[in-house]
Write a protein that holds these residues in place. Structure first.
Motif, PDB file in Angstrom:
ATOM      1  N   ARG A  65     -15.256 -59.294  -7.617  1.00  0.00           N
ATOM      2  CA  ARG A  65     -13.728 -59.146  -6.517  1.00  0.00           C
ATOM      3  C   ARG A  65     -13.157 -60.885  -5.536  1.00  0.00           C
ATOM      4  O   ARG A  65     -12.410 -60.813  -6.389  1.00  0.00           O
ATOM      5  CB  ARG A  65     -14.185 -58.410  -5.156  1.00  0.00           C
ATOM      6  CG  ARG A  65     -14.191 -57.327  -5.750  1.00  0.00           C
ATOM      7  CD  ARG A  65     -13.931 -56.068  -4.660  1.00  0.00           C
ATOM      8  NE  ARG A  65     -15.661 -56.296  -3.715  1.00  0.00           N
ATOM      9  CZ  ARG A  65     -16.096 -55.975  -4.355  1.00  0.00           C
ATOM     10  NH1 ARG A  65     -16.080 -54.541  -5.090  1.00  0.00           N
ATOM     11  NH2 ARG A  65     -17.718 -56.062  -3.560  1.00  0.00           N
ATOM     12  N   ARG A  96     -13.486 -63.624  -7.415  1.00  0.00           N
ATOM     13  CA  ARG A  96     -12.814 -64.418  -8.201  1.00  0.00           C
ATOM     14  C   ARG A  96     -11.274 -63.962  -9.023  1.00  0.00           C
ATOM     15  O   ARG A  96     -10.153 -64.716  -8.310  1.00  0.00           O
ATOM     16  CB  ARG A  96     -13.545 -64.582 -10.367  1.00  0.00           C
ATOM     17  CG  ARG A  96     -15.080 -65.137  -9.993  1.00  0.00           C
ATOM     18  CD  ARG A  96     -15.351 -65.224 -11.780  1.00  0.00           C
ATOM     19  NE  ARG A  96     -15.922 -64.068 -12.003  1.00  0.00           N
ATOM     20  CZ  ARG A  96     -16.640 -63.659 -11.744  1.00  0.00           C
ATOM     21  NH1 ARG A  96     -17.967 -63.984 -11.285  1.00  0.00           N
ATOM     22  NH2 ARG A  96     -16.385 -62.116 -12.727  1.00  0.00           N
ATOM     23  N   GLU A  97     -11.524 -62.285  -8.702  1.00  0.00           N
ATOM     24  CA  GLU A  97      -9.954 -62.694  -8.291  1.00  0.00           C
ATOM     25  C   GLU A  97      -9.109 -62.418  -7.283  1.00  0.00           C
ATOM     26  O   GLU A  97      -8.130 -62.656  -8.099  1.00  0.00           O
ATOM     27  CB  GLU A  97     -10.203 -60.534  -9.162  1.00  0.00           C
ATOM     28  CG  GLU A  97     -10.242 -60.047 -10.058  1.00  0.00           C
ATOM     29  CD  GLU A  97     -10.740 -58.665  -9.737  1.00  0.00           C
ATOM     30  OE1 GLU A  97     -10.787 -57.773  -9.482  1.00  0.00           O
ATOM     31  OE2 GLU A  97     -10.879 -57.903 -10.628  1.00  0.00           O
ATOM     32  N   GLU A  98      -9.423 -62.692  -6.040  1.00  0.00           N
ATOM     33  CA  GLU A  98      -9.311 -62.773  -4.889  1.00  0.00           C
ATOM     34  C   GLU A  98      -8.824 -64.349  -5.101  1.00  0.00           C
ATOM     35  O   GLU A  98      -7.416 -64.733  -4.687  1.00  0.00           O
ATOM     36  CB  GLU A  98      -9.597 -62.532  -3.504  1.00  0.00           C
ATOM     37  CG  GLU A  98      -8.927 -62.960  -2.154  1.00  0.00           C
ATOM     38  CD  GLU A  98      -7.802 -62.193  -2.218  1.00  0.00           C
ATOM     39  OE1 GLU A  98      -7.180 -62.501  -1.675  1.00  0.00           O
ATOM     40  OE2 GLU A  98      -8.078 -61.150  -2.662  1.00  0.00           O
ATOM     41  N   ARG A  99      -9.622 -65.279  -5.610  1.00  0.00           N
ATOM     42  CA  ARG A  99      -9.302 -66.769  -5.629  1.00  0.00           C
ATOM     43  C   ARG A  99      -8.004 -66.686  -7.175  1.00  0.00           C
ATOM     44  O   ARG A  99      -6.901 -67.484  -6.471  1.00  0.00           O
ATOM     45  CB  ARG A  99     -10.866 -67.250  -6.162  1.00  0.00           C
ATOM     46  CG  ARG A  99     -10.513 -69.079  -5.816  1.00  0.00           C
ATOM     47  CD  ARG A  99     -11.644 -69.649  -5.676  1.00  0.00           C
ATOM     48  NE  ARG A  99     -12.398 -69.265  -6.997  1.00  0.00           N
ATOM     49  CZ  ARG A  99     -13.837 -68.006  -7.349  1.00  0.00           C
ATOM     50  NH1 ARG A  99     -13.922 -68.082  -5.780  1.00  0.00           N
ATOM     51  NH2 ARG A  99     -14.250 -67.758  -7.927  1.00  0.00           N
ATOM     52  N   ALA A 100      -8.367 -65.983  -8.039  1.00  0.00           N
ATOM     53  CA  ALA A 100      -7.126 -65.810  -8.705  1.00  0.00           C
ATOM     54  C   ALA A 100      -5.774 -66.272  -8.126  1.00  0.00           C
ATOM     55  O   ALA A 100      -4.740 -66.022  -8.764  1.00  0.00           O
ATOM     56  CB  ALA A 100      -7.069 -65.584 -10.308  1.00  0.00           C
ATOM     57  N   ARG A 101      -5.537 -64.801  -7.073  1.00  0.00           N
ATOM     58  CA  ARG A 101      -3.994 -64.001  -6.969  1.00  0.00           C
ATOM     59  C   ARG A 101      -3.694 -65.443  -5.395  1.00  0.00           C
ATOM     60  O   ARG A 101      -2.833 -65.700  -5.504  1.00  0.00           O
ATOM     61  CB  ARG A 101      -4.225 -63.002  -5.863  1.00  0.00           C
ATOM     62  CG  ARG A 101      -3.764 -62.383  -5.728  1.00  0.00           C
ATOM     63  CD  ARG A 101      -4.049 -61.289  -4.424  1.00  0.00           C
ATOM     64  NE  ARG A 101      -4.354 -61.710  -3.656  1.00  0.00           N
ATOM     65  CZ  ARG A 101      -4.072 -61.772  -2.597  1.00  0.00           C
ATOM     66  NH1 ARG A 101      -2.691 -61.790  -2.274  1.00  0.00           N
ATOM     67  NH2 ARG A 101      -4.977 -62.379  -1.104  1.00  0.00           N
ATOM     68  N   CYS A 102      -4.838 -65.915  -5.055  1.00  0.00           N
ATOM     69  CA  CYS A 102      -4.329 -67.293  -3.969  1.00  0.00           C
ATOM     70  C   CYS A 102      -4.015 -68.420  -4.967  1.00  0.00           C
ATOM     71  O   CYS A 102      -2.640 -68.337  -4.386  1.00  0.00           O
ATOM     72  CB  CYS A 102      -5.594 -67.136  -2.961  1.00  0.00           C
ATOM     73  SG  CYS A 102      -5.786 -65.711  -2.238  1.00  0.00           S
ATOM     74  N   GLU A 103      -4.166 -68.352  -6.140  1.00  0.00           N
ATOM     75  CA  GLU A 103      -3.757 -69.916  -6.293  1.00  0.00           C
ATOM     76  C   GLU A 103      -2.992 -69.674  -6.991  1.00  0.00           C
ATOM     77  O   GLU A 103      -2.160 -70.348  -7.149  1.00  0.00           O
ATOM     78  CB  GLU A 103      -4.811 -69.952  -7.844  1.00  0.00           C
ATOM     79  CG  GLU A 103      -6.265 -69.987  -7.057  1.00  0.00           C
ATOM     80  CD  GLU A 103      -7.234 -70.832  -8.241  1.00  0.00           C
ATOM     81  OE1 GLU A 103      -6.779 -70.190  -9.155  1.00  0.00           O
ATOM     82  OE2 GLU A 103      -8.345 -70.874  -7.924  1.00  0.00           O
ATOM     83  N   ALA A 104      -2.902 -68.068  -7.736  1.00  0.00           N
ATOM     84  CA  ALA A 104      -1.102 -68.117  -8.231  1.00  0.00           C
ATOM     85  C   ALA A 104       0.482 -67.852  -6.990  1.00  0.00           C
ATOM     86  O   ALA A 104       0.957 -68.350  -7.364  1.00  0.00           O
ATOM     87  CB  ALA A 104      -1.808 -65.944  -8.832  1.00  0.00           C
ATOM     88  N   GLU A 105      -0.152 -67.258  -6.077  1.00  0.00           N
ATOM     89  CA  GLU A 105       0.802 -67.030  -4.760  1.00  0.00           C
ATOM     90  C   GLU A 105       0.855 -68.243  -4.694  1.00  0.00           C
ATOM     91  O   GLU A 105       1.764 -68.668  -4.554  1.00  0.00           O
ATOM     92  CB  GLU A 105       0.093 -66.919  -4.131  1.00  0.00           C
ATOM     93  CG  GLU A 105      -0.259 -65.095  -4.035  1.00  0.00           C
ATOM     94  CD  GLU A 105      -0.444 -64.064  -2.920  1.00  0.00           C
ATOM     95  OE1 GLU A 105      -0.919 -64.440  -1.861  1.00  0.00           O
ATOM     96  OE2 GLU A 105      -0.537 -62.539  -3.710  1.00  0.00           O
ATOM     97  N   GLU A 106       0.389 -69.700  -4.274  1.00  0.00           N
ATOM     98  CA  GLU A 106       0.460 -71.128  -4.381  1.00  0.00           C
ATOM     99  C   GLU A 106       1.310 -71.541  -5.520  1.00  0.00           C
ATOM    100  O   GLU A 106       2.050 -72.176  -4.635  1.00  0.00           O
ATOM    101  CB  GLU A 106      -1.441 -71.231  -4.171  1.00  0.00           C
ATOM    102  CG  GLU A 106      -1.020 -72.855  -3.454  1.00  0.00           C
ATOM    103  CD  GLU A 106      -2.504 -73.665  -3.199  1.00  0.00           C
ATOM    104  OE1 GLU A 106      -2.514 -74.801  -2.972  1.00  0.00           O
ATOM    105  OE2 GLU A 106      -3.846 -72.889  -3.440  1.00  0.00           O
TER     106      GLU A 106
END
Length: 402
Positions: free
Chosen positions: A248, A250-260
Motif C-alpha cells: 500500500r 508503494r502504491e500510495e507513493r507511486a500515486r503521489c509521484e504520478a500526481e506530482e
C-alpha cells in the motif's frame, strides 16, 4: 550451531544460539582471499554439504545460502547460519512455497524469482554452488534470471563454467559446481549426497578425540523443528500484513509521484501558453505602432513657403509652386530639400552682403548691390526665378530689372 533456547518476549520470538567467533565468507573473500586456497575451499564445500544434507534430511530447505550466511572460524570451519527463510516439506516437490521469498542476485536460482516457482533441495545446492563460485573466482555467477531470459530468447547461456578455467582445483570438483549451477532444477545435482559422491569425498568421519571436552547439551532436533514450525506459522500472518502495508505504501507513493508529475506537466503547459499569448500581444503592439507611425508620416503637412518682405512678391518657376512630401518617392523629401536650399541661399546672401560692405565705401551703391546679390542668388537657387520688387527702384537702374 546449537540452539540453546526458543522463547517469546516483548511481543516477538527469540532464539538463543551458540556464539561463533569468526568472520563470514563474504568478508573473507573481500579482505582475506589468501585463506581460500584450493584445499581450503574443497574442505569448506565438503563440510557445508554435510550440513545441508542434514537439513534436507529433516525435511527442510534453507533458501538463503550465500557467503554472508556462512561463518568461518579461525580454523576455517564453516558454519551455516540464518535459517529465517527456512521451510519444511522439502521433499514435497509438488508443493509451492510462496511465502517469505528471499532473493539474492547471483546466489538465488531462477525459481526463487517466480511467485509460483517450485523449490527443492536442488535450489539450496544452486545457492551453495554460487557461493563456492564466488570463493573461487571472486565474483558471483551470472544472475539466474538473466540466464533464463537468454535461453528463452534462444541466445547462448552467458554462464562461464569453472572447469578448465580455475587452476589448482580438481576437475571433478569444479564439474560438480558447474552441474549444480544449471539453470533448470532437473539438470542440477539433486542431493548433497550425490554431490559428495560426484567428487568422491564420501569418506568416513575421523575418530573423535577421547580427551576433547564434551559439547554443551542442546535441545532435541525434533523439539527445535516443532518450535520453529510454530513460530513460522505464528509469524506468517504478521509477515503478510507487513507485506500488504508495504505494498500500500508503494502504491500510495507511486500515486503521489504520478500526481506530482501531472501537476508539473500542467504547470509547464500553462507557462508555454502564457509565453505564447505574450508573444502574440507583443507582435500586435509592434504592428499597431508601425501602423501609427506610418499614418503620422502621411499626415505631416508640407512646410509653408518662406515669408516675403513687404513690397516684394515671390516668383517661382512653373511646376514648383507646390512641393508636398511624398513618402516612399525615392526617399527624397522635396519640402525639406526646398527649405534647406532657402536657408543655404540666405547664408550665402548674408556673406555676400558683408563682403560687399567691406569693399564699397558708398552706402547707396552698397545697398543696391546687396539687393541685387540677394535677388540673383535666390533666383538662381529656384532654378531661374527672381524676387521682383513691387516698384522699380535704384536696382533697375543698374540693370537688374524685369
Amino acid at each position: 550451531m546449537g540452539v540453546r533456547d526458543v522463547f517469546e518476549e516483548n511481543g516477538t520470538a527469540y532464539m538463543a544460539l551458540d556464539y561463533i567467533d569468526g568472520r563470514d565468507l563474504h568478508d573473507v573473500i573481500e579482505q582475506e582471499t589468501w585463506r581460500l586456497d584450493p584445499d581450503t575451499v574443497r574442505e569448506i564445500a565438503v563440510q557445508l554439504l554435510d550440513a545441508i544434507g542434514h537439513v534436507h534430511g529433516m525435511g527442510m530447505l534453507h533458501r538463503d545460502i550465500s557467503p554472508d550466511n556462512i561463518l568461518l572460524t579461525h580454523d576455517d570451519t564453516p558454519i551455516l547460519i540464518d535459517f529465517g527463510a527456512a521451510r519444511d516439506s522439502a521433499w514435497r516437490k509438488s508443493r509451492v512455497l510462496s511465502t517469505l521469498h528471499v532473493v539474492k542476485d547471483g546466489y538465488s536460482p531462477q525459481e526463487f524469482y517466480l511467485q509460483a516457482g517450485e523449490q527443492s533441495p536442488a535450489s539450496d545446492l544452486y545457492s551453495l554452488a554460487a557461493s563456492l563460485y564466488r570463493a573461487i573466482t571472486g565474483d558471483p555467477p551470472v544472475f539466474s534470471h538473466r540466464r533464463l531470459a537468454a535461453i528463452a530468447e534462444r541466445r547462448p547461456d552467458p554462464y562461464v563454467p569453472l572447469e578448465g578455467t580455475a587452476d589448482g582445483y580438481d576437475p571433478a570438483f569444479l564439474r560438480m559446481i558447474d552441474t549444480a549451477l544449471a539453470v533448470f532444477a532437473r539438470d542440477r545435482v539433486q542431493s548433497a549426497a550425490d554431490w559428495l559422491a560426484g567428487i568422491e569425498l564420501a569418506s568416513p568421519p575421523e575418530a573423535a578425540d577421547p580427551g576433547a571436552p564434551l559439547p554443551a547439551p542442546t535441545m532435541d532436533d525434533a523439539v527445535i523443528v516443532e518450535r520453529v514450525r510454530r513460530l513460522v506459522e505464528a509469524t506468517n500472518p504478521e509477515v503478510q500484513a507487513l507485506h500488504a502495508e508495504r505494498t500500500r505504501e508503494r502504491e500510495e507513493r507511486a500515486r503521489c509521484e504520478a500526481e506530482e508529475r501531472a501537476a508539473q506537466e500542467a504547470a509547464r503547459c500553462r507557462r508555454l501558453e502564457e509565453a505564447r499569448r505574450e508573444a502574440e500581444e507583443a507582435e500586435r503592439a509592434y504592428r499597431e505602432r508601425q501602423r501609427q507611425e506610418a499614418d503620422a508620416r502621411r499626415a505631416v503637412p508640407a512646410p509653408a513657403p518662406e515669408a516675403v518682405p513687404d513690397g516684394e512678391e515671390a516668383v517661382v518657376p512653373p511646376g514648383d509652386a507646390e512641393v508636398p512630401h511624398v513618402p516612399g518617392a525615392g526617399g527624397v523629401n522635396r519640402a525639406k530639400l526646398l527649405k534647406e536650399r532657402v536657408e543655404r541661399a540666405r547664408r550665402e546672401r548674408e556673406q555676400a552682403d558683408t563682403e560687399a560692405l567691406s569693399r564699397e565705401d558708398g552706402s547707396g551703391g552698397t545697398a543696391g548691390r546687396g539687393r541685387t546679390s540677394r535677388g540673383s542668388l535666390f533666383g538662381l537657387m529656384l532654378g531661374g526665378g527672381w524676387l521682383r520688387p513691387a516698384t522699380r527702384d535704384a536696382s533697375s537702374k543698374e540693370g537688374f530689372g524685369a
